[in-house]
Design a protein around this motif. Structure first.
Motif, PDB file in Angstrom:
ATOM      1  N   ASP A  43       0.843  -1.190   0.000  1.00 36.83           N
ATOM      2  CA  ASP A  43       0.000   0.000   0.000  1.00 36.83           C
ATOM      3  C   ASP A  43       0.884   1.247   0.000  1.00 36.83           C
ATOM      4  O   ASP A  43       1.812   1.360   0.803  1.00 36.83           O
ATOM      5  CB  ASP A  43      -0.877  -0.024   1.252  1.00 36.83           C
ATOM      6  CG  ASP A  43      -2.008   0.987   1.200  1.00 36.83           C
ATOM      7  OD1 ASP A  43      -1.803   2.085   0.642  1.00 36.83           O
ATOM      8  OD2 ASP A  43      -3.081   0.682   1.731  1.00 36.83           O
ATOM      9  N   GLY A  44       0.574   2.181  -0.885  1.00 38.47           N
ATOM     10  CA  GLY A  44       1.344   3.413  -0.954  1.00 38.47           C
ATOM     11  C   GLY A  44       1.226   4.286   0.271  1.00 38.47           C
ATOM     12  O   GLY A  44       2.044   5.190   0.485  1.00 38.47           O
ATOM     13  N   TYR A  45       0.201   4.043   1.093  1.00 39.31           N
ATOM     14  CA  TYR A  45       0.064   4.770   2.350  1.00 39.31           C
ATOM     15  C   TYR A  45       1.035   4.272   3.418  1.00 39.31           C
ATOM     16  O   TYR A  45       1.310   4.958   4.397  1.00 39.31           O
ATOM     17  CB  TYR A  45      -1.355   4.611   2.917  1.00 39.31           C
ATOM     18  CG  TYR A  45      -2.446   5.353   2.196  1.00 39.31           C
ATOM     19  CD1 TYR A  45      -2.301   6.685   1.834  1.00 39.31           C
ATOM     20  CD2 TYR A  45      -3.653   4.722   1.913  1.00 39.31           C
ATOM     21  CE1 TYR A  45      -3.316   7.367   1.195  1.00 39.31           C
ATOM     22  CE2 TYR A  45      -4.690   5.394   1.274  1.00 39.31           C
ATOM     23  CZ  TYR A  45      -4.508   6.723   0.918  1.00 39.31           C
ATOM     24  OH  TYR A  45      -5.525   7.406   0.287  1.00 39.31           O
ATOM     25  N   LEU A  46       1.523   3.042   3.250  1.00 35.85           N
ATOM     26  CA  LEU A  46       2.361   2.426   4.275  1.00 35.85           C
ATOM     27  C   LEU A  46       3.378   1.513   3.594  1.00 35.85           C
ATOM     28  O   LEU A  46       3.235   0.305   3.564  1.00 35.85           O
ATOM     29  CB  LEU A  46       1.498   1.630   5.261  1.00 35.85           C
ATOM     30  CG  LEU A  46       2.185   1.157   6.550  1.00 35.85           C
ATOM     31  CD1 LEU A  46       2.629   2.360   7.381  1.00 35.85           C
ATOM     32  CD2 LEU A  46       1.237   0.283   7.366  1.00 35.85           C
ATOM     33  N   LEU A  47       4.417   2.123   3.051  1.00 39.76           N
ATOM     34  CA  LEU A  47       5.430   1.376   2.313  1.00 39.76           C
ATOM     35  C   LEU A  47       6.344   0.619   3.276  1.00 39.76           C
ATOM     36  O   LEU A  47       6.750   1.166   4.314  1.00 39.76           O
ATOM     37  CB  LEU A  47       6.260   2.324   1.457  1.00 39.76           C
ATOM     38  CG  LEU A  47       5.511   3.027   0.328  1.00 39.76           C
ATOM     39  CD1 LEU A  47       6.362   4.146  -0.273  1.00 39.76           C
ATOM     40  CD2 LEU A  47       5.097   2.028  -0.753  1.00 39.76           C
TER      41      LEU A  47
END
Length: 242
Positions: A95-99
């Protein structure tokens, strides 16, 4: 057509028109062009490049061809193989919110046409900034909502309303639209995005311009109102502050 920048714009536009029929050509060409844009600011050879939301990995592969240590982080496994391609070795579903990356590991963090698909662009941008080293480069481009292509497959009828545009697309094609406003497509605007980015104290805006325009690319984004329609696709080049 004597102007090479005009030739570039026309070539990219023609490839885009045939994206569904020949995605390999379209995305390979787009990846080469985007890598050229990055290298106008920093050579990527021997640099760590993090490609966030890069779908089938065309951008990652292009950066690797240029000698970069490039890695793809894509939240949707189906997007990685959407065009019958195998994702680059080492690709991660994330997820790009939580790399799943430590702070400051990337020399270049790259995101092409992803921001319009995230509900919370400020959080998404913060994550791109977090994984970029101080002094590193952040490349972000997205199709703004009031662009002629803002509605994606049901553009330009999104100007008449998203639901009406989706319904028209489905009547015309006989298949469900891929995008739904508020679910996987969001109405982000040039002016709002620029204000949000310029208000940050962890990045400096190196360039804010239209990604594809062959002339006055930077000037267009400075004109309120007009920029929402004329920019087409906003390109931000950001530098991570020390």
């Amino acid at each position: 057509m004597k102007d090479p920048s005009l030739r570039r714009s026309v070539t990219l536009f023609r490839a885009f028109l045939h994206e569904q029929r020949d995605p390999e050509h379209c995305y390979t060409l787009l990846a080469r062009d985007a890598a050229d844009q990055v290298e106008a600011y920093v050579p990527v050879k021997d640099r760590v490049v993090v490609d966030v939301g890069g779908g089938g990995g065309y951008f990652t592969e292009e950066f690797r061809r240029r000698g970069a240590q490039s890695f793809l982080f894509e939240p949707d496994l189906s997007e990685m193989t959407a065009h019958g391609t195998k994702p680059p070795e080492g690709s991660v579903v994330a997820d790009g919110y939580l790399l799943p990356l430590a702070d400051g590991v990337a020399d270049v963090t790259f995101s092409s046409n992803v921001l319009e698909h995230v509900d919370d662009p400020e959080t998404f941008l913060s994550e791109l900034v977090r994984v970029t080293r101080p002094g590193g480069l952040i490349y972000v481009s997205f199709t703004n909502w009031l662009s002629p292509w803002g509605g994606h497959e049901w553009a330009p009828w999104h100007y008449l309303g998203a639901e009406r545009a989706r319904a028209r697309y489905e009547r015309r094609t006989g298949k469900a639209a891929k995008h739904t406003l508020g679910e996987n497509l969001f109405a982000h605007h040039v002016g709002t995005t620029l204000r949000q980015v310029r208000a940050r104290d962890d990045v400096a805006v190196v360039s804010a311009r239209s990604r594809y325009w062959p002339f006055l690319a930077g000037a267009i984004t400075k004109v309120p109102g007009v920029r929402e329609f004329a920019t087409w696709n906003l390109l931000l080049i950001l530098r991570r502050c020390p």
